[in-house]
Enzyme design. Structure first.
Site, mmCIF file in Angstrom:
data_model
loop_
_atom_site.group_PDB
_atom_site.id
_atom_site.type_symbol
_atom_site.label_atom_id
_atom_site.label_comp_id
_atom_site.label_asym_id
_atom_site.label_seq_id
_atom_site.Cartn_x
_atom_site.Cartn_y
_atom_site.Cartn_z
ATOM 1 N N TYR A 54 5.058 -2.593 -0.718
ATOM 2 C CA TYR A 54 4.621 -3.490 0.358
ATOM 3 C C TYR A 54 5.753 -3.716 1.361
ATOM 4 O O TYR A 54 6.894 -3.994 0.995
ATOM 5 C CB TYR A 54 4.159 -4.843 -0.191
ATOM 6 C CG TYR A 54 3.764 -5.793 0.916
ATOM 7 C CD1 TYR A 54 2.600 -5.582 1.652
ATOM 8 C CD2 TYR A 54 4.574 -6.873 1.270
ATOM 9 C CE1 TYR A 54 2.240 -6.421 2.686
ATOM 10 C CE2 TYR A 54 4.225 -7.721 2.306
ATOM 11 C CZ TYR A 54 3.055 -7.493 3.015
ATOM 12 O OH TYR A 54 2.711 -8.325 4.051
ATOM 13 N N GLY A 61 -0.406 -7.834 5.233
ATOM 14 C CA GLY A 61 -1.466 -8.817 5.066
ATOM 15 C C GLY A 61 -2.679 -8.204 4.403
ATOM 16 O O GLY A 61 -2.580 -7.531 3.362
#
Length: 513
Positions: A54, A61
């Site tokens: 990530y 998001g």
């Protein structure tokens, strides 16, 4: 010029204010540069692996499920900055933007974000050049950080968007960078995200609010003492033995300040000969230390939260010292948002009690011998009647601003970010409340000093005389026929804002608590 050195272990409130308000230079310590390089090695190693990480090789998001190939990652980081720079509304004050930029640099320098040393150096260069990105009032929900405000700052690092130069003129950021020999940053893996993901705006405003309120609470102790004196009240309620049996630190400090200001007064405890002696003064006079003291203790709690945040590294994901890169929720603004709201409540109550004392000074039925509205020739002159109206309007707005922003939450990012702090909004309304409190205390000061001067034949305390003299020297006139009042009130507001009340009193009392 003062220089602030940024290391890996956070910063201080004094350093934030020095950079935000004093234009102090910023330098990165060698320790910070080494930590930045080590963390970047971790990010580069992860970026080379096929597994998605990530913020490094994924979207953001609600779009974090998409794996992004190496050929698109630079574009990914540019795009997050461009798309998140979506603020609207009036420009945010220069000091707020500088505090926000410096605090983001503080977290970057911790070595927990994976940003390259070159990016951190460029952030420092932009601050030192006096370049201030244009940031707008609306765009932060106080979760995942102050996203839009920080994005506008990151956009300027890339040479895009608008910024204000040291001359105060707004120009394209690319022109300002070029004029100062700064090369725009080309962002790499994780760097765009790391520049956006922090609570730096709300924290910067908290730090400055604490500095302003510390002065205003001392000012309020002085103006309350002047009002007590003008109303011929008693200082017996300020004695330390009474406050020792309810041992709130702020209450004791406020009472001690008032007692110091009133020392040597010929008005305190003096009653008109045609009037029955008062057993007790009204709450707005007698309970001034309790109200101001509760606010002081709220300041102390907020200061503790600010100090913890100043020592923190807020980002997601973070690079840990053992080389792991972990997602987290430390960007949530709740700790800061709560105390910003607490301070707005305390400020509203302090303004409210000051307004009640002012109204008492103007009411001939409660002022113990003062002329109606402190007018020169009541009826022909209106005196300070409408000054109190202005003060009441300010207090009324402060009460509305005391409604907590942090009690609200609006879900965003397709319900991925389904609970937010609204801390930026809490900070913005607190700044307005502090400005209003300054004006409210200026009106009380204006009324109380005039009332003391109308007590002919009675001698005020030496500290009171010092405050009155300094106020008159600042261009604020004393009693007399009606005149254009707004300039006097504006000058009193500037006097309070500059710390003039506290400085004048302390010439006699020594340092106030």
């Amino acid at each position: 010029m003062h220089t602030v050195v940024v290391g890996t272990s956070g910063t201080t409130a004094a350093d934030v204010i020095a950079v935000a308000r004093g234009n102090a230079r910023v330098e990165l310590s060698q320790e910070a540069l080494d930590a930045l390089a080590r963390a970047r090695e971790v990010v580069d190693a992860l970026a080379a692996k096929p597994e998605p990480v990530y913020g490094v090789s994924t979207g953001f998001g609600a779009l974090a499920t998409r794996h992004i190939g190496q050929d698109l990652r630079a574009r990914l980081q540019r795009n997050i900055v461009r798309s998140h720079a979506a603020g609207m509304g009036p420009r945010v004050e220069r000091e707020v933007v500088r505090a926000l930029m410096f605090l983001r640099l503080k977290t970057v320098a911790s070595g927990h974000t994976g940003v390259r040393p070159h990016v951190a150096r460029t952030m420092a260069d932009v601050l030192n050049a006096g370049i201030t990105p244009v940031v707008h009032e609306y765009g932060s929900l106080g979760c995942s950080g102050d996203l839009a405000p920080l994005s506008h700052c990151a956009l300027a690092l890339m040479g895009e968007g608008d910024a204000e130069g040291p001359d105060g003129e707004v120009r394209p950021a690319a022109e300002l960078l070029a004029a100062h020999g700064i090369t725009p940053v080309e962002l790499r893996e994780k760097e765009g995200l790391a520049l956006l993901n922090g609570t730096d705006g709300m924290l910067g405003m908290l730090v400055m609010a604490l500095a302003d309120l510390e002065t205003l609470y001392k000012t309020a102790d002085v103006t309350a003492a002047l009002s007590l004196e003008a109303l011929l009240g008693t200082d017996r309620v300020l004695r330390p033995e009474l406050h020792a049996i309810r041992p709130h630190p702020g209450q004791g400090a406020a009472a001690a300040n008032m007692l110091a200001v009133l020392d040597g007064s010929g008005l305190v405890g003096h009653y008109q000969a045609d009037e029955a002696p008062r057993v007790q003064d009204a709450y707005s006079v007698r309970c001034a230390p309790q109200v101001a003291g509760a606010g002081r203790d709220t300041l102390a709690h907020a200061r503790t939260v600010a100090e913890r945040e100043l020592a923190a590294a807020v980002d997601n994901p973070v690079v840990l010292s053992d080389g792991r890169v972990e997602s987290n929720g430390n960007f949530h603004g709740a700790p800061v948002a709560y105390v910003l709201d607490f301070l707005a409540v305390a400020a509203a109550d302090l303004g409210s009690i000051a307004e009640r004392r002012t109204d008492r000074l103007l009411d001939k039925n409660r002022s113990h011998g003062l002329p109606p509205f402190l007018a020169d020739d009541a009826g022909v002159d209106s005196g300070l009647m409408i000054a109190q109206y202005t003060q009441a309007a300010l207090v009324s707005e402060m009460k509305r601003l005391a409604v907590p922003a942090s009690a609200d939450s609006i879900p965003s990012s397709a319900m991925q970010e389904d609970h937010v702090s609204m801390g930026w909004s809490a900070a913005r309304k607190l700044r307005t409340a502090i400005g209003n409190l300054n004006r409210v205390l200026a009106v009380e000061l204006y009324a109380a000093t005039r009332a003391i001067e109308l007590r002919h034949g009675l001698t005020p305390a030496p500290a009171s005389r010092a405050v009155i003299h300094a106020l008159r020297a600042a261009g604020v006139e004393g009693p007399g026929p009606d005149r254009f009042l707004a300039p006097d009130l504006e000058a009193a507001d500037a006097f309070v804002r500059a710390g003039g009340v506290v400085a004048a009193a302390e010439q006699v009392t020594g340092p106030l608590a």
